[in-house]
Design a protein around this motif. Structure first.
Motif, PDB file in Angstrom:
ATOM      1  N   LEU A   1       0.218 -10.762  -3.140  1.00  0.00           N
ATOM      2  CA  LEU A   1      -0.331 -12.119  -3.164  1.00  0.00           C
ATOM      3  C   LEU A   1      -0.422 -12.665  -1.753  1.00  0.00           C
ATOM      4  N   GLY A   2      -1.410 -13.522  -1.523  1.00  0.00           N
ATOM      5  CA  GLY A   2      -1.487 -14.232  -0.254  1.00  0.00           C
ATOM      6  C   GLY A   2      -0.281 -15.148  -0.129  1.00  0.00           C
ATOM      7  N   GLY A   3       0.045 -15.524   1.107  1.00  0.00           N
ATOM      8  CA  GLY A   3       1.244 -16.306   1.378  1.00  0.00           C
ATOM      9  C   GLY A   3       1.342 -17.616   0.624  1.00  0.00           C
ATOM     10  N   GLY A   4       0.212 -18.242   0.322  1.00  0.00           N
ATOM     11  CA  GLY A   4       0.230 -19.530  -0.364  1.00  0.00           C
ATOM     12  C   GLY A   4       0.045 -19.453  -1.867  1.00  0.00           C
ATOM     13  N   ALA A   5      -0.266 -18.278  -2.384  1.00  0.00           N
ATOM     14  CA  ALA A   5      -0.570 -18.145  -3.817  1.00  0.00           C
ATOM     15  C   ALA A   5       0.590 -18.587  -4.701  1.00  0.00           C
ATOM     16  N   PHE A   6       1.799 -18.232  -4.317  1.00  0.00           N
ATOM     17  CA  PHE A   6       2.966 -18.490  -5.160  1.00  0.00           C
ATOM     18  C   PHE A   6       3.362 -19.963  -5.151  1.00  0.00           C
ATOM     19  N   THR A   7       2.673 -20.779  -4.372  1.00  0.00           N
ATOM     20  CA  THR A   7       2.915 -22.222  -4.402  1.00  0.00           C
ATOM     21  C   THR A   7       2.205 -22.863  -5.588  1.00  0.00           C
TER      22      THR A   7
ATOM     23  N   LYS B   1       0.837  -1.210   0.000  1.00  0.00           N
ATOM     24  CA  LYS B   1       0.000   0.000   0.000  1.00  0.00           C
ATOM     25  C   LYS B   1       0.868   1.254   0.000  1.00  0.00           C
ATOM     26  N   LYS B   2       1.883   1.246   0.826  1.00  0.00           N
ATOM     27  CA  LYS B   2       2.770   2.412   0.933  1.00  0.00           C
ATOM     28  C   LYS B   2       3.559   2.602  -0.368  1.00  0.00           C
ATOM     29  N   LEU B   3       4.039   1.505  -0.938  1.00  0.00           N
ATOM     30  CA  LEU B   3       4.778   1.578  -2.194  1.00  0.00           C
ATOM     31  C   LEU B   3       3.884   2.095  -3.322  1.00  0.00           C
ATOM     32  N   ALA B   4       2.650   1.642  -3.356  1.00  0.00           N
ATOM     33  CA  ALA B   4       1.701   2.105  -4.387  1.00  0.00           C
ATOM     34  C   ALA B   4       1.479   3.609  -4.273  1.00  0.00           C
ATOM     35  N   GLN B   5       1.348   4.111  -3.063  1.00  0.00           N
ATOM     36  CA  GLN B   5       1.190   5.562  -2.866  1.00  0.00           C
ATOM     37  C   GLN B   5       2.408   6.309  -3.389  1.00  0.00           C
ATOM     38  N   LYS B   6       3.574   5.808  -3.044  1.00  0.00           N
ATOM     39  CA  LYS B   6       4.818   6.483  -3.415  1.00  0.00           C
ATOM     40  C   LYS B   6       5.086   6.429  -4.917  1.00  0.00           C
ATOM     41  N   MET B   7       4.562   5.390  -5.586  1.00  0.00           N
ATOM     42  CA  MET B   7       4.814   5.224  -7.019  1.00  0.00           C
ATOM     43  C   MET B   7       3.605   5.610  -7.881  1.00  0.00           C
ATOM     44  N   TYR B   8       2.562   6.113  -7.230  1.00  0.00           N
ATOM     45  CA  TYR B   8       1.342   6.530  -7.940  1.00  0.00           C
ATOM     46  C   TYR B   8       0.755   5.401  -8.774  1.00  0.00           C
ATOM     47  N   ARG B   9       0.654   4.241  -8.147  1.00  0.00           N
ATOM     48  CA  ARG B   9       0.058   3.076  -8.785  1.00  0.00           C
ATOM     49  C   ARG B   9      -1.115   2.598  -7.950  1.00  0.00           C
ATOM     50  N   ASP B  10      -2.001   1.843  -8.578  1.00  0.00           N
ATOM     51  CA  ASP B  10      -3.095   1.219  -7.845  1.00  0.00           C
ATOM     52  C   ASP B  10      -2.563  -0.001  -7.105  1.00  0.00           C
ATOM     53  N   PHE B  11      -3.115  -0.233  -5.927  1.00  0.00           N
ATOM     54  CA  PHE B  11      -2.732  -1.376  -5.113  1.00  0.00           C
ATOM     55  C   PHE B  11      -3.838  -2.417  -5.155  1.00  0.00           C
ATOM     56  N   VAL B  12      -3.451  -3.675  -5.353  1.00  0.00           N
ATOM     57  CA  VAL B  12      -4.405  -4.789  -5.347  1.00  0.00           C
ATOM     58  C   VAL B  12      -3.927  -5.814  -4.331  1.00  0.00           C
ATOM     59  N   ASP B  13      -4.748  -6.054  -3.322  1.00  0.00           N
ATOM     60  CA  ASP B  13      -4.494  -7.105  -2.343  1.00  0.00           C
ATOM     61  C   ASP B  13      -5.383  -8.271  -2.743  1.00  0.00           C
ATOM     62  N   VAL B  14      -4.789  -9.338  -3.220  1.00  0.00           N
ATOM     63  CA  VAL B  14      -5.563 -10.469  -3.748  1.00  0.00           C
ATOM     64  C   VAL B  14      -6.480 -11.055  -2.684  1.00  0.00           C
ATOM     65  N   ASP B  15      -5.996 -11.200  -1.456  1.00  0.00           N
ATOM     66  CA  ASP B  15      -6.857 -11.728  -0.390  1.00  0.00           C
ATOM     67  C   ASP B  15      -8.066 -10.829  -0.165  1.00  0.00           C
ATOM     68  N   GLN B  16      -7.865  -9.520  -0.197  1.00  0.00           N
ATOM     69  CA  GLN B  16      -8.982  -8.582  -0.014  1.00  0.00           C
ATOM     70  C   GLN B  16      -9.963  -8.684  -1.181  1.00  0.00           C
ATOM     71  N   GLU B  17      -9.437  -8.853  -2.392  1.00  0.00           N
ATOM     72  CA  GLU B  17     -10.298  -9.021  -3.571  1.00  0.00           C
ATOM     73  C   GLU B  17     -11.185 -10.270  -3.410  1.00  0.00           C
ATOM     74  N   ILE B  18     -10.595 -11.334  -2.900  1.00  0.00           N
ATOM     75  CA  ILE B  18     -11.353 -12.576  -2.681  1.00  0.00           C
ATOM     76  C   ILE B  18     -12.436 -12.345  -1.638  1.00  0.00           C
ATOM     77  N   GLU B  19     -12.092 -11.716  -0.537  1.00  0.00           N
ATOM     78  CA  GLU B  19     -13.074 -11.450   0.517  1.00  0.00           C
ATOM     79  C   GLU B  19     -14.205 -10.567   0.003  1.00  0.00           C
ATOM     80  N   ASP B  20     -13.859  -9.552  -0.786  1.00  0.00           N
ATOM     81  CA  ASP B  20     -14.880  -8.662  -1.352  1.00  0.00           C
ATOM     82  C   ASP B  20     -15.798  -9.416  -2.300  1.00  0.00           C
ATOM     83  N   GLN B  21     -15.229 -10.248  -3.138  1.00  0.00           N
ATOM     84  CA  GLN B  21     -16.020 -11.004  -4.108  1.00  0.00           C
ATOM     85  C   GLN B  21     -16.942 -12.005  -3.418  1.00  0.00           C
ATOM     86  N   GLU B  22     -16.428 -12.685  -2.409  1.00  0.00           N
ATOM     87  CA  GLU B  22     -17.197 -13.722  -1.716  1.00  0.00           C
ATOM     88  C   GLU B  22     -18.061 -13.177  -0.577  1.00  0.00           C
TER      89      GLU B  22
END
Length: 182
Positions: free
Chosen positions: A86-92, A28-49
Motif C-alpha cells: 500500500l502507498g504510505g497514506g492508504a492506511f489512513t 517484491k522480494k517476499l513475493a518471489q520467495k513465497m511464490y505469490r503475485d506482487f501488487v504495488d497499489v501505487d503502480q496499479e494507479i499509475e498504470d490505470q491513469e
C-alpha cells in the motif's frame, strides 16, 4: 467460506508503513520467495491513469487519488495469495484499514525517523506529499502516519535489515505462523 474464515496461508499479505520504508522492494522480494503475485497499489494507479502519482496530484488532486486508491485496494483485497504494497497514506483511510485487517494479514514495516530522514533526499521528487515541506513538517507527518499504522497484525522494524534479509525474515515468520495454524 467467508474471507474471515479463509485459512491464514491463503490470505493476502498486506504491507503498510511510511513512504520509503521499503514496502515495494521488500514486497517484491517476499513475493518471489513465497511464490505469490506482487501488487504495488501505487503502480496499479499509475498504470490505470497512465501518469505518475505526482501528475495525478497536480492535475486531478489528492481527493481523486485517494478515491482511486480506495477502489483499487478494496478490489485487490477480494483476491487471495497476493503480496500487496500500500502507498504510505492508504492506511489512513478507515475503509482500507478495516478491509485489510479483516481480510488479509497486515504487516507494518516500521522505520525510525532518523533512518527515514537519511533517505528523504531519495524520495522528495517522487512523493508529492513531501514536496515543499520543512523537516519539522515531515516529522509531524511521520508521527501522524505512525498512529494510523498502529492497528496491524505484525510489526517489523526495517532499519538494520537489507531488502533480502527482511524478506527472508518475513517469509520465515509467516511460515511459522502457517505451521502454528494447522
Amino acid at each position: 467460506m467467508t474471507k474471515q474464515e479463509r485459512p491464514l496461508i491463503e490470505r493476502n499479505i498486506i504491507l503498510v508503513g511510511f513512504m520509503g520504508v521499503g514496502k515495494t522492494s521488500i514486497g517484491k522480494k517476499l513475493a518471489q520467495k513465497m511464490y505469490r503475485d506482487f501488487v504495488d497499489v501505487d503502480q496499479e494507479i499509475e498504470d490505470q491513469e497512465k501518469m505518475s502519482i505526482s501528475d495525478i496530484f497536480k492535475t486531478k488532486g489528492e481527493h481523486y487519488f485517494r478515491k482511486l486508491e480506495e477502489e483499487i485496494v478494496l478490489s485487490t483485497c477480494e483476491q487471495k495469495l497476493k503480496i500487496i504494497s500500500l502507498g504510505g497514506g492508504a492506511f489512513t483511510q478507515e475503509s482500507i484499514k478495516n478491509r485489510c485487517l479483516a481480510d488479509g494479514l497486515v504487516i507494518y514495516l516500521d522505520i525510525g525517523f532518523q533512518s527515514w530522514k537519511d533517505r528523504v533526499h531519495l524520495l522528495v521528487d517522487s512523493r508529492p506529499i513531501l514536496q515543499g515541506k520543512t523537516i519539522n513538517e515531515l516529522e509531524h507527518l511521520y508521527y501522524e502516519r505512525k498512529d494510523a499504522y498502529a492497528r496491524h497484525h505484525s510489526r517489523f522494524l526495517t532499519d538494520s535489515f537489507s531488502v533480502d534479509d527482511a524478506a527472508d525474515y518475513l517469509k520465515e515468520s509467516l511460515q511459522l505462523a502457517y505451521e502454528m495454524e494447522t
